[in-house]
Design a protein around this motif. Structure first.
Motif, PDB file in Angstrom:
ATOM      1  N   SER A 148     -15.052  55.985-229.258  1.00  0.00           N
ATOM      2  CA  SER A 148     -16.081  56.798-229.896  1.00  0.00           C
ATOM      3  C   SER A 148     -15.619  58.247-229.893  1.00  0.00           C
ATOM      4  N   ARG A 149     -15.960  58.968-230.933  1.00  0.00           N
ATOM      5  CA  ARG A 149     -15.603  60.375-231.099  1.00  0.00           C
ATOM      6  C   ARG A 149     -14.114  60.556-231.368  1.00  0.00           C
ATOM      7  N   ILE A 150     -13.271  60.134-230.435  1.00  0.00           N
ATOM      8  CA  ILE A 150     -11.826  60.182-230.689  1.00  0.00           C
ATOM      9  C   ILE A 150     -11.244  58.785-230.452  1.00  0.00           C
ATOM     10  N   PRO A 151     -10.314  58.333-231.293  1.00  0.00           N
ATOM     11  CA  PRO A 151      -9.809  56.963-231.204  1.00  0.00           C
ATOM     12  C   PRO A 151      -8.669  56.819-230.197  1.00  0.00           C
ATOM     13  N   VAL A 152      -8.937  57.164-228.948  1.00  0.00           N
ATOM     14  CA  VAL A 152      -7.901  57.163-227.924  1.00  0.00           C
ATOM     15  C   VAL A 152      -8.442  56.524-226.647  1.00  0.00           C
ATOM     16  N   ARG A 153      -7.581  55.752-225.996  1.00  0.00           N
ATOM     17  CA  ARG A 153      -7.825  55.291-224.628  1.00  0.00           C
ATOM     18  C   ARG A 153      -6.534  55.482-223.841  1.00  0.00           C
ATOM     19  N   PHE A 154      -6.687  56.011-222.638  1.00  0.00           N
ATOM     20  CA  PHE A 154      -5.523  56.190-221.784  1.00  0.00           C
ATOM     21  C   PHE A 154      -5.974  56.060-220.335  1.00  0.00           C
ATOM     22  N   GLY A 155      -5.452  55.066-219.635  1.00  0.00           N
ATOM     23  CA  GLY A 155      -5.802  54.858-218.241  1.00  0.00           C
ATOM     24  C   GLY A 155      -7.083  54.088-218.026  1.00  0.00           C
ATOM     25  N   VAL A 156      -7.698  53.621-219.096  1.00  0.00           N
ATOM     26  CA  VAL A 156      -8.912  52.811-218.988  1.00  0.00           C
ATOM     27  C   VAL A 156      -8.896  51.782-220.119  1.00  0.00           C
ATOM     28  N   PRO A 157      -8.053  50.743-219.992  1.00  0.00           N
ATOM     29  CA  PRO A 157      -7.901  49.764-221.069  1.00  0.00           C
ATOM     30  C   PRO A 157      -9.195  48.995-221.318  1.00  0.00           C
ATOM     31  N   PRO A 158      -9.381  48.496-222.532  1.00  0.00           N
ATOM     32  CA  PRO A 158     -10.546  47.659-222.822  1.00  0.00           C
ATOM     33  C   PRO A 158     -10.658  46.529-221.800  1.00  0.00           C
ATOM     34  N   GLU A 159     -11.880  46.279-221.336  1.00  0.00           N
ATOM     35  CA  GLU A 159     -12.021  45.335-220.229  1.00  0.00           C
ATOM     36  C   GLU A 159     -13.245  44.436-220.365  1.00  0.00           C
ATOM     37  N   ILE A 160     -13.033  43.187-219.953  1.00  0.00           N
ATOM     38  CA  ILE A 160     -14.127  42.278-219.637  1.00  0.00           C
ATOM     39  C   ILE A 160     -14.397  42.448-218.146  1.00  0.00           C
ATOM     40  N   VAL A 161     -15.617  42.749-217.788  1.00  0.00           N
ATOM     41  CA  VAL A 161     -15.973  42.883-216.374  1.00  0.00           C
ATOM     42  C   VAL A 161     -16.551  41.556-215.888  1.00  0.00           C
ATOM     43  N   MET A 162     -15.968  41.029-214.818  1.00  0.00           N
ATOM     44  CA  MET A 162     -16.483  39.818-214.178  1.00  0.00           C
ATOM     45  C   MET A 162     -17.066  40.198-212.824  1.00  0.00           C
ATOM     46  N   VAL A 163     -18.358  39.985-212.679  1.00  0.00           N
ATOM     47  CA  VAL A 163     -19.049  40.287-211.428  1.00  0.00           C
ATOM     48  C   VAL A 163     -19.383  38.968-210.736  1.00  0.00           C
ATOM     49  N   GLU A 164     -18.940  38.841-209.513  1.00  0.00           N
ATOM     50  CA  GLU A 164     -19.210  37.632-208.731  1.00  0.00           C
ATOM     51  C   GLU A 164     -20.142  38.004-207.585  1.00  0.00           C
ATOM     52  N   LEU A 165     -21.357  37.517-207.645  1.00  0.00           N
ATOM     53  CA  LEU A 165     -22.344  37.762-206.599  1.00  0.00           C
ATOM     54  C   LEU A 165     -22.447  36.538-205.701  1.00  0.00           C
ATOM     55  N   GLY A 166     -22.614  36.793-204.412  1.00  0.00           N
ATOM     56  CA  GLY A 166     -22.645  35.683-203.466  1.00  0.00           C
ATOM     57  C   GLY A 166     -21.281  35.083-203.221  1.00  0.00           C
ATOM     58  N   GLN A 167     -20.212  35.860-203.529  1.00  0.00           N
ATOM     59  CA  GLN A 167     -18.834  35.403-203.344  1.00  0.00           C
ATOM     60  C   GLN A 167     -18.176  36.226-202.235  1.00  0.00           C
ATOM     61  N   SER A 168     -16.990  35.783-201.824  1.00  0.00           N
ATOM     62  CA  SER A 168     -16.275  36.481-200.759  1.00  0.00           C
ATOM     63  C   SER A 168     -14.997  37.125-201.240  1.00  0.00           C
ATOM     64  N   ALA A 169     -14.778  37.149-202.597  1.00  0.00           N
ATOM     65  CA  ALA A 169     -13.557  37.729-203.133  1.00  0.00           C
ATOM     66  C   ALA A 169     -13.567  39.239-202.922  1.00  0.00           C
ATOM     67  N   PRO A 170     -12.361  39.881-202.826  1.00  0.00           N
ATOM     68  CA  PRO A 170     -12.333  41.334-202.662  1.00  0.00           C
ATOM     69  C   PRO A 170     -12.892  42.038-203.887  1.00  0.00           C
ATOM     70  N   ASP A 171     -13.529  43.187-203.657  1.00  0.00           N
ATOM     71  CA  ASP A 171     -14.133  43.954-204.749  1.00  0.00           C
ATOM     72  C   ASP A 171     -13.063  44.677-205.545  1.00  0.00           C
ATOM     73  N   ALA A 172     -13.252  44.725-206.862  1.00  0.00           N
ATOM     74  CA  ALA A 172     -12.456  45.532-207.783  1.00  0.00           C
ATOM     75  C   ALA A 172     -10.993  45.135-207.837  1.00  0.00           C
ATOM     76  N   THR A 173     -10.702  44.129-208.638  1.00  0.00           N
ATOM     77  CA  THR A 173      -9.324  43.780-208.977  1.00  0.00           C
ATOM     78  C   THR A 173      -9.206  43.659-210.472  1.00  0.00           C
ATOM     79  N   THR A 174      -8.045  44.015-210.996  1.00  0.00           N
ATOM     80  CA  THR A 174      -7.815  43.975-212.437  1.00  0.00           C
ATOM     81  C   THR A 174      -6.626  43.072-212.744  1.00  0.00           C
ATOM     82  N   SER A 175      -6.791  42.243-213.765  1.00  0.00           N
ATOM     83  CA  SER A 175      -5.693  41.359-214.169  1.00  0.00           C
ATOM     84  C   SER A 175      -5.520  41.412-215.678  1.00  0.00           C
TER      85      SER A 175
END
Length: 304
Positions: free
Chosen positions: A277-304
């Motif tokens: 939006s406004r400017i057609p640039v992304r740098f350091g924040v790639p488009p992302e699907i966020v997967m939130v796991e509640l009631g899980q024991s996985a470590p918080d905040a990982t990117t793949s």
């Protein structure tokens, strides 16, 4: 003693700097926003969710469909990647049309047909963002208007929650899904239709609450009754360097530009979303699907 560079050293250094800037600009304009897609996973430990179900939530924010930055084949890629994650619930956080950055706008009806293909046992739910209002001139005249994208999504079986809640159950454990109205539906006019107290008043038991709020700026006033707030809108600042988003101002002294934040024991996750939006640039924040796991024991905040 100060040693000045020679003319050749100066020109070589200048050329290298221009080359780096050019390469960085090409990446930010043509690679990261158009071709990268990551899955960012969070598994926060939230005391207010102690009695809630084990839940996998796919969060999709800020599509901003248009050519060339979010064409329909890109939407198909996002839908397919989301379905492959096998979420229990899919949440879409608003801003479906593009803003002024669009070179060519695309039909919202065709977008809705594509996201109708999202699959989750508990369904797909959505809210509206500011661009859903700004793109629709008919709704600029009165707060009581209904943006056409809401009608289009609901015609495809995707409910739009506007200051409303729905009670869902998984594995015999109930929870509430709440959706706020947009906080800035009128461009350049300080009007909000988000009714936080009225929305929470519709929650009628002590089951935990998930809150969808397009803009994260309301979070400092969200009560501890809400286990987790999910937001988009910021695009992570679109340019994020050394963990900071220079384009996004703090809210009530808090950095709510991107990611998982905890304030006074209350949790919010802000998605970087997909579009620009406004400017057609992304740098350091790639488009992302966020997967939130509640009631899980996985470590918080990982990117793949």
């Amino acid at each position: 003693m100060l040693i000045l560079p020679s003319r050749r050293q100066f020109l070589t250094g200048l050329g290298a700097a221009v080359g780096v800037a050019g390469t960085t600009g090409a990446y930010g304009f043509g690679i990261e926003p158009l071709h990268r897609l990551v899955v960012t996973r969070y598994a926060p430990s939230i005391p207010a969710w102690a009695n809630g179900p084990s839940l996998r939530i796919a969060v999709l924010a800020d599509f901003h469909i248009c050519e060339p930055f979010m064409p329909f084949d890109r939407v198909v890629q996002i839908v397919d990647a989301t379905n492959a994650l096998r979420p229990d619930l899919v949440l879409m956080l608003g801003d479906y049309p593009a803003g002024k950055v669009a070179w060519r706008k695309l039909p919202l009806a065709d977008f809705a047909r594509l996201v109708e293909g999202l699959r989750a046992p508990l369904g797909t739910y959505s809210i509206l963002g500011n661009h859903d209002w700004w793109d629709d001139e008919a709704t600029q005249l009165a707060v009581g208007g209904t943006p056409r994208v809401r009608k289009i999504l609901e015609a495809r079986g995707i409910p739009v929650l506007e200051n409303d809640v729905i009670r869902l159950t998984k594995d015999g454990k109930p929870f509430w899904l709440a959706g706020l109205g947009d906080q800035e539906p009128f461009e350049h006019r300080p009007i909000s239709i988000a009714d936080l107290p009225g929305t929470l008043a519709k929650v009628t038991d002590d089951a935990p609450v998930l809150m969808m709020a397009h803009e994260p700026k309301i979070f400092p006033w969200v009560s501890e009754r809400v286990a987790l707030t999910l937001s988009g809108h910021t695009h992570g600042g679109q340019v994020r360097i050394f963990g900071r988003s220079p384009a996004i101002r703090p809210v009530a002294g808090h950095d709510l530009a991107y990611g998982h934040r905890v304030i006074d024991g209350r949790h919010i996750i802000v998605s970087g979303g997909f579009g620009v939006s406004r400017i057609p640039v992304r740098f350091g924040v790639p488009p992302e699907i966020v997967m939130v796991e509640l009631g899980q024991s996985a470590p918080d905040a990982t990117t793949s």
